[in-house]
Design a protein around this motif. Sequence first.
Motif, short mmCIF file in Angstrom:
data_model
loop_
_atom_site.label_atom_id
_atom_site.label_comp_id
_atom_site.label_asym_id
_atom_site.label_seq_id
_atom_site.Cartn_x
_atom_site.Cartn_y
_atom_site.Cartn_z
N ARG A 156 1.12 -1.30 0.14
CA ARG A 156 -0.36 -0.05 0.07
C ARG A 156 0.63 1.06 0.36
NH1 ARG A 156 -5.13 -1.45 2.18
NH2 ARG A 156 -5.71 -3.41 1.58
N SER A 157 0.48 2.47 -1.01
CA SER A 157 1.10 3.28 -0.56
C SER A 157 0.06 4.53 0.40
CB SER A 157 1.78 3.76 -2.20
OG SER A 157 0.00 4.26 -2.67
N TYR A 158 0.75 5.52 0.67
CA TYR A 158 0.48 6.73 1.47
C TYR A 158 1.27 8.13 1.97
CZ TYR A 158 2.77 4.54 5.33
OH TYR A 158 4.20 4.06 5.98
N THR A 159 0.53 8.83 1.68
CA THR A 159 0.94 9.96 2.01
C THR A 159 1.19 10.30 3.17
OG1 THR A 159 0.15 11.35 0.25
CG2 THR A 159 0.64 12.56 1.06
N VAL A 160 2.02 10.92 3.77
CA VAL A 160 2.55 11.72 5.31
C VAL A 160 3.04 12.91 4.77
CG1 VAL A 160 3.31 9.41 5.66
CG2 VAL A 160 5.19 10.48 5.37
N TYR A 161 2.69 13.94 6.10
CA TYR A 161 3.11 14.90 5.95
C TYR A 161 4.26 16.29 7.13
CZ TYR A 161 -0.88 14.89 2.62
OH TYR A 161 -1.01 15.20 1.80
N THR A 162 5.27 16.79 6.69
CA THR A 162 5.49 16.78 7.92
C THR A 162 5.44 18.48 7.80
OG1 THR A 162 7.47 16.03 6.95
CG2 THR A 162 8.29 17.95 8.29
N SER A 163 5.07 18.90 9.71
CA SER A 163 4.60 19.99 10.00
C SER A 163 5.68 20.27 11.40
CB SER A 163 2.94 19.67 10.39
OG SER A 163 2.86 18.37 11.83
N GLY A 164 5.22 21.62 11.34
CA GLY A 164 6.56 21.98 12.48
C GLY A 164 6.25 23.46 12.51
N ILE A 165 6.13 23.86 14.16
CA ILE A 165 6.22 25.64 14.66
C ILE A 165 7.38 25.80 14.88
CG2 ILE A 165 3.90 24.80 15.43
CD1 ILE A 165 5.00 24.92 18.09
N ASP A 166 7.60 27.24 15.07
CA ASP A 166 8.97 27.75 15.22
C ASP A 166 8.65 29.23 16.12
OD1 ASP A 166 12.36 27.62 14.49
OD2 ASP A 166 11.41 30.30 14.42
N ILE A 167 9.21 28.77 17.38
CA ILE A 167 9.07 29.93 18.11
C ILE A 167 10.27 30.80 18.90
CG2 ILE A 167 8.55 30.98 20.52
CD1 ILE A 167 5.94 29.05 20.59
N LYS A 168 10.50 32.26 18.43
CA LYS A 168 11.16 32.95 19.02
C LYS A 168 11.26 33.96 19.94
CE LYS A 168 14.16 32.71 14.18
NZ LYS A 168 12.85 31.47 13.52
N ILE A 169 11.77 33.53 20.98
CA ILE A 169 11.85 35.59 22.50
C ILE A 169 13.03 36.03 22.48
CG2 ILE A 169 10.58 35.74 24.62
CD1 ILE A 169 9.58 32.68 24.55
N ASP A 170 12.73 37.60 22.21
CA ASP A 170 13.41 38.35 21.81
C ASP A 170 13.05 39.73 23.15
OD1 ASP A 170 14.75 37.26 19.78
OD2 ASP A 170 13.77 38.44 18.64
N SER A 171 14.02 40.01 24.04
CA SER A 171 13.88 41.17 25.30
C SER A 171 13.43 42.42 23.72
CB SER A 171 15.10 41.36 25.68
OG SER A 171 14.67 42.63 26.24
N THR A 172 12.74 43.18 24.33
CA THR A 172 12.35 44.03 23.46
C THR A 172 13.61 45.42 24.25
OG1 THR A 172 10.37 44.74 25.13
CG2 THR A 172 10.35 43.98 23.17
#
Length: 231
Positions: A156-172
């Motif tokens: 069987r063939s099937y589709t997989v997906y790569t998801s991601g989030i990115d968080i950066k925190i800076d001092s103002t």
Amino acid sequence: MKHPNMNPRRSYTATVRIGLALALAGSLAACATPFKADVSRFAAQLPAPQGESFAVVAEDPKLAGGLEFAMYADLVAEELTELGYTRAASPSEASLLVRFDYDVDNGRERVRTSNVGVGPAFGPWGAWGGWGGGFGFNRGWGVGFYDPWLAGPQVRSYTVYTSGIDIKIDSTTTGERLFEGQAQAVSRSNRLQTLVPNLVEAIFTDFPGNSGETLRITIRDDESKKVKEVD
């Protein structure tokens, strides 16, 4: 006494099919959960939540002002609020600027071979195919069975997906980068409405974590409550 019309071979095959059906049903139920994400985090001197305020902004300008981004930004804000930080009315009033990004790729095909059978050469269940390959953050699970009387291994063939989030925190105040984190997952779904909340939960598990460490975070549903595990 055996029924005169009963075919032992047919009865044996029927029993095998029932067993396979039950095994398949159990496997499908197990596949619904859990959600697994690889989380990498780097932290400098992230200030303790003592009067520190924050604002969540879009790292990608194309996401800024969107209703979808606002919904996911609220999830990040909820996590930071639970940690003791205060959400500012606007970025200009915040002491911490939280840059947030999310995405899911277009998917790629995978092939899985299953070889489940009953007979002298196979044993009771045979062998299942496995997952392979890796993934990176860029902008169905299938199963068959082998019946010794009918067919060979199923592919069987099937589709997989790569998801991601990115968080950066800076001092103002100083402009210094205080935190960087990324969570990635490979799944059969490309629905951000489901993926992003789980990824946010994963990245804030044991926040801020050990700088430079990559962990596998597992999130599973257990009687209507979330259970998080760190591997």
